[in-house]
Enzyme design. Sequence first.
Site, mmCIF file in Angstrom:
data_model
loop_
_atom_site.group_PDB
_atom_site.id
_atom_site.type_symbol
_atom_site.label_atom_id
_atom_site.label_comp_id
_atom_site.label_asym_id
_atom_site.label_seq_id
_atom_site.Cartn_x
_atom_site.Cartn_y
_atom_site.Cartn_z
ATOM 1 N N CYS A 50 12.181 41.951 -19.321
ATOM 2 C CA CYS A 50 13.026 42.840 -19.709
ATOM 3 C C CYS A 50 12.031 43.692 -20.841
ATOM 4 C CB CYS A 50 14.058 42.114 -20.493
ATOM 5 S SG CYS A 50 14.883 43.041 -21.780
ATOM 6 N N LYS B 37 2.360 4.580 1.420
ATOM 7 C CA LYS B 37 2.798 4.891 2.811
ATOM 8 C C LYS B 37 2.430 6.583 2.707
ATOM 9 C CE LYS B 37 6.124 5.218 6.447
ATOM 10 N NZ LYS B 37 5.813 6.290 6.967
ATOM 11 N N LYS C 282 10.813 2.690 2.349
ATOM 12 C CA LYS C 282 10.963 4.099 2.162
ATOM 13 C C LYS C 282 11.802 4.628 0.796
ATOM 14 C CE LYS C 282 10.591 6.582 5.885
ATOM 15 N NZ LYS C 282 10.625 7.026 6.993
ATOM 16 N N CYS D 250 18.047 44.493 -17.380
ATOM 17 C CA CYS D 250 18.257 43.230 -18.126
ATOM 18 C C CYS D 250 19.637 42.892 -17.879
ATOM 19 C CB CYS D 250 17.542 43.260 -19.379
ATOM 20 S SG CYS D 250 18.039 41.665 -20.342
ATOM 21 N N ASP E 277 1.938 10.235 3.396
ATOM 22 C CA ASP E 277 2.809 11.214 4.385
ATOM 23 C C ASP E 277 1.922 12.290 4.763
ATOM 24 O OD1 ASP E 277 5.027 12.258 5.135
ATOM 25 O OD2 ASP E 277 5.841 13.303 3.237
ATOM 26 N N CYS F 248 20.917 42.798 -22.040
ATOM 27 C CA CYS F 248 20.920 44.116 -22.874
ATOM 28 C C CYS F 248 21.021 45.367 -22.089
ATOM 29 C CB CYS F 248 19.616 44.034 -23.884
ATOM 30 S SG CYS F 248 18.158 44.234 -23.101
ATOM 31 N N CYS G 188 15.778 42.287 -27.197
ATOM 32 C CA CYS G 188 16.482 41.805 -26.386
ATOM 33 C C CYS G 188 17.214 40.529 -27.194
ATOM 34 C CB CYS G 188 16.114 41.320 -24.894
ATOM 35 S SG CYS G 188 17.261 40.630 -23.748
ATOM 36 N N TYR H 230 -6.656 2.749 6.542
ATOM 37 C CA TYR H 230 -6.084 1.417 6.007
ATOM 38 C C TYR H 230 -5.947 0.516 6.987
ATOM 39 C CZ TYR H 230 -2.481 3.925 8.612
ATOM 40 O OH TYR H 230 -1.656 4.823 9.287
ATOM 41 N N GLU I 230 0.907 -1.265 0.155
ATOM 42 C CA GLU I 230 -0.075 -0.004 -0.150
ATOM 43 C C GLU I 230 1.037 1.174 0.080
ATOM 44 O OE1 GLU I 230 -2.162 0.096 3.765
ATOM 45 O OE2 GLU I 230 -2.715 -2.122 3.236
#
Length: 662
Positions: free
Chosen positions: A420, A113, A309, A402, A115, A405, A425, A223, A111
């Site tokens: 920019c 796990k 894990k 920028c 978190d 340029c 550019c 579960y 199944e």
Amino acid sequence: MNSERAEQLRRELQEHSYRYHVLSDPIITDGEYDQLYNELKALEEAYPELITPDSPTQRAGFEPISDLPKVPHIKPILSLSNAFNRADLIAWYERIRKLLAPEAQIDFVVEPKFDGLTVVLTYENGVLKQAATRGNGEVGDDVTPNVRTIKSIPLRLLKNEIPSRLVVRGEVLFLKEDFKRINEKQAEEGLPLYVNARNTASGTLKQKDSRITASRPLTAFVYSIVDADGDVPETQWETLAYLKALGFLTAPEARRFDNIETAAAYAEGFERHSLPYEIDGLVIKVNRHAVFEELGVVGKDPRGATAFKFPSEEVTTRLIGVTIGIGRTGVLTPTADLEPVFLGVTVKSASLHNYDLIHDKDIRLGDKVIVKRSGDVIPYVVGPVIAARTGTETPILPPEKCPVCDFPVIRPAGEVAYYCSNPACPERIARNLIYFVSRGAMDIDGLGESGVRLLLEKGLIHDEGDLFFLKAEDLLELEGFAQKKVDNLLNSIEAAKSRPLSRLVASLGIRGIGTTVAALLTQHFRTIDDLIQATPENLQNIEGIGPHTAAAIVEYFSQPHHLALIEKFRQAGLNLENQREVPTSDKLAGKAFVLTGTLPTMSREEASALIESHGGSVKSSVSKKTDYVVAGEAAGSKLTRAQVLGIPILDEQGLLHLIGNE
Ligand code: IVH
């Protein structure tokens, strides 16, 4: 030597555990904690004389510290041992095999796990009476009012013939999509963003004010059965089906296997990122409850199950610089330069998203930062480890000019990004061309980033239109361009001329226009000339096009050099019309659809177009107002959400059936 290391590990683990559980302010990741813990455990296994009563390996969990009412658990709420690879799993199996009769049949359930946070739910005569956190495994926090707000937890069980008292165990979490939405809301309200879904779920579940819990959409998966006054299934596999029948949400990814090899293969090949929620591994359980019981418990871990894990995908490292990239629309994207760190692969840079996020999360140059990799996406900086600050860190501000340029940087109203301001550019032009030839856009095979940069450098092209006038003799002079390569390239340029109009529109690099919006546009405006002449009002009449996008389109086509580009396309013979005829009806009038996953024959755009041409609308997220979810392969959190909300789910066939053209 060993005893010194053990002592050091004990102290470090104690500190980190306190930071995590009491202060909710960890400075290392779960994976790093596990590493320290496992080092200590291995040391103690090799030298049992090193075990001290206060070692973190010797206790079931942390004392509950909150001031919520306490509830004792009817049975200890156990934890799990860990396995990190196939060899660990096989070793676990060999250990339990030896404890059982040689003829004993052992099958397994694997199944996800989850978190999240453990909850223990007590039902009396089918009615939810109490909900508690795991706490230290013996005593937990009473979180009943909060848990009552979780829609996937039934307040009354669906079946009548159930034990008079049933205690089940599950995990509370945020679906990835819900967590994203919570952060979008935070951002809209100018509030700091949440960094970690699990910690946020924990804080939400332990809220004193259950109205706050109710405002955040937690989800619970169940579960196992902890205890029952009456008959319950004899295997884990049947238990999951039973829990599902009672009205709980259970993991659809659970599988039963006849032997450890196939179970291990499933675990090893598991695609964690395809799930709509975060998992940190899989749990492998002996299927028969009687066998599970017979195997007993070591410390706090039952022998009959183990957690497989995944390698940690979150690490901490130092932020040593910020590189500013310039995108095809001129957008400036800050990227973190990191002290190299291992995250499955060695990572040296990570996304910093945008300057608002940098500001909101208060990420500073020199910070120790948490870096996360999820799925195939590039790693990103989750946030700084504030507690590790030395005072020498400096704020990260958007540049005023920028970096390529030197033109001023601007921020259009209503946008998060900085741009920019120079349409010419050089980096913008290069990026736009690289995007234009890429697979997702005009798909000009044989031309990639380096080829585009070379053509620009040699002056053979200045914009996208020039690509279609390239000559073999010019290309043959370039380094690395032999006859065959040139032929292939010219062929793919020729092929690109007949791409659908929506592709061309998506390839132009208009702000906010990707493939989906481009498809919407070309359904409504069948030729490029119609689109060029569209007014902001015309554009905003299309569902899915807001004022910013409309303005960006009008702005794009108001520029003479963009119109000149379109003329070059016309001269080169590109397809500038949408040939597709779409049937229409009002069979889906007033119905809201959400699409998720990959459908067998239709693209997302085609499915949207089909729904809209029959009067329906397509929304991006599932809510109570959604009428249907159309789900294809690898459907994600939207599908889970639809299941949670009980919204009808269709496949492609189902959609066609609804329209009446199967
Ligand atoms: S079974 C005796 N199944 O993982 C049964 N636990 O590191 C022990 N967890 O504290 C637990 N998903 O809260 C089990 N499918 C799952 C799980 C799961 C998440 C959590 C559980 C436990 C922790 C152990």
